[in-house]
Structure formats: structure tokens, C-alpha cells
Design a protein around this motif. Sequence first.
Motif, mmCIF file in Angstrom:
data_model
loop_
_atom_site.group_PDB
_atom_site.id
_atom_site.type_symbol
_atom_site.label_atom_id
_atom_site.label_comp_id
_atom_site.label_asym_id
_atom_site.label_seq_id
_atom_site.Cartn_x
_atom_site.Cartn_y
_atom_site.Cartn_z
ATOM 1 N N PRO A 5 48.636 38.970 43.727
ATOM 2 C CA PRO A 5 47.840 38.096 44.586
ATOM 3 C C PRO A 5 46.429 38.655 44.784
ATOM 4 O O PRO A 5 46.174 39.831 44.542
ATOM 5 N N ILE A 6 45.535 37.816 45.245
ATOM 6 C CA ILE A 6 44.188 38.269 45.595
ATOM 7 C C ILE A 6 44.290 39.013 46.921
ATOM 8 O O ILE A 6 44.746 38.462 47.921
ATOM 9 N N LEU A 7 43.864 40.287 46.917
ATOM 10 C CA LEU A 7 43.947 41.116 48.112
ATOM 11 C C LEU A 7 42.625 41.195 48.860
ATOM 12 O O LEU A 7 42.600 41.443 50.062
ATOM 13 N N ALA A 8 41.509 41.021 48.139
ATOM 14 C CA ALA A 8 40.195 41.125 48.774
ATOM 15 C C ALA A 8 39.208 40.204 48.066
ATOM 16 O O ALA A 8 39.298 40.006 46.858
ATOM 17 N N GLU A 9 38.298 39.668 48.841
ATOM 18 C CA GLU A 9 37.228 38.842 48.293
ATOM 19 C C GLU A 9 35.894 39.359 48.808
ATOM 20 O O GLU A 9 35.777 39.714 49.978
ATOM 21 N N ALA A 10 34.893 39.404 47.942
ATOM 22 C CA ALA A 10 33.529 39.752 48.337
ATOM 23 C C ALA A 10 32.743 38.458 48.435
ATOM 24 O O ALA A 10 32.705 37.676 47.482
ATOM 25 N N LEU A 11 32.162 38.237 49.602
ATOM 26 C CA LEU A 11 31.415 36.998 49.837
ATOM 27 C C LEU A 11 29.914 37.273 49.829
ATOM 28 O O LEU A 11 29.462 38.320 50.294
ATOM 29 N N ARG A 12 29.170 36.331 49.320
ATOM 30 C CA ARG A 12 27.711 36.375 49.392
ATOM 31 C C ARG A 12 27.250 34.983 49.795
ATOM 32 O O ARG A 12 27.482 34.015 49.067
ATOM 33 N N GLY A 13 26.642 34.898 50.955
ATOM 34 C CA GLY A 13 26.197 33.603 51.436
ATOM 35 C C GLY A 13 27.346 32.633 51.658
ATOM 36 O O GLY A 13 27.188 31.429 51.479
ATOM 37 N N GLY A 14 28.505 33.154 52.019
ATOM 38 C CA GLY A 14 29.661 32.303 52.268
ATOM 39 C C GLY A 14 30.389 31.844 51.023
ATOM 40 O O GLY A 14 31.353 31.091 51.106
ATOM 41 N N ILE A 15 29.952 32.302 49.846
ATOM 42 C CA ILE A 15 30.586 31.931 48.572
ATOM 43 C C ILE A 15 31.267 33.165 47.995
ATOM 44 O O ILE A 15 30.713 34.268 48.033
ATOM 45 N N GLU A 17 31.947 35.813 45.661
ATOM 46 C CA GLU A 17 31.230 36.392 44.526
ATOM 47 C C GLU A 17 32.196 37.067 43.559
ATOM 48 O O GLU A 17 32.036 37.007 42.349
ATOM 49 N N SER A 18 33.188 37.751 44.109
ATOM 50 C CA SER A 18 34.196 38.398 43.275
ATOM 51 C C SER A 18 35.468 38.543 44.095
ATOM 52 O O SER A 18 35.462 38.442 45.317
ATOM 53 N N PHE A 19 36.563 38.766 43.387
ATOM 54 C CA PHE A 19 37.832 38.979 44.069
ATOM 55 C C PHE A 19 38.609 40.061 43.331
ATOM 56 O O PHE A 19 38.336 40.352 42.171
ATOM 57 N N HIS A 20 39.538 40.655 44.046
ATOM 58 C CA HIS A 20 40.303 41.773 43.490
ATOM 59 C C HIS A 20 41.785 41.529 43.722
ATOM 60 O O HIS A 20 42.218 41.300 44.843
ATOM 61 N N ARG A 21 42.534 41.563 42.642
ATOM 62 C CA ARG A 21 43.983 41.387 42.703
ATOM 63 C C ARG A 21 44.656 42.751 42.742
ATOM 64 O O ARG A 21 44.095 43.746 42.310
#
Length: 82
Positions: A5-15, A17-21
Motif C-alpha cells: 500500500p501507499i504509506l506516505a505521500e509528498a504534497l506540493r501545492g496540495g497535489i 508529487e510523489s508517493f512511497h509504497r
Amino acid sequence: MNSHPILAEALRGGIVESFHRGALAVVDADGAVHTALGDIERPIFPRSAVKVLQALPLVASAPPTTGNSRRRTGAGLRLARR
């Protein structure tokens, strides 16, 4: 298909940007699994990720220093022996 599963998401401007499984497991002192996400049976190769854990016995067994109890390593990390 990725079973992690996706454990973390990096947001930039509310979008996103990247995610880490990944996979994780919470176990008790006897090794009984209480919570698991992803494929916790899949072999891993942690390499650099566990260097800090591998260094703990060395730091814990270091002889006490005289005078100032803090030493500066080449990386600028401060280790305190109490």
C-alpha cells in the motif's frame, strides 16, 4: 500489481508529487504480529537503511570519555555517552 500500500505521500501545492509504497509489521516481544500492511513475508535487502541500527552496539560499548562527554564525528553528528 504491487501488493504494497501507499504509506506516505509528498504534497506540493496540495497535489501529490510523489508517493512511497512499503510494508510494515507491528510485533510484540515474542514476535507475534499485531498489525500488518503489505506483503510482510517478502524478503528485503535494507542496505543503508539499517546502518544506524547496526552502529548501536558499537556506540553502546564505547568507553566513557574524559572531560566533555560529547564527541564530534566527521559527519557532524553529536553522540552523548551518559
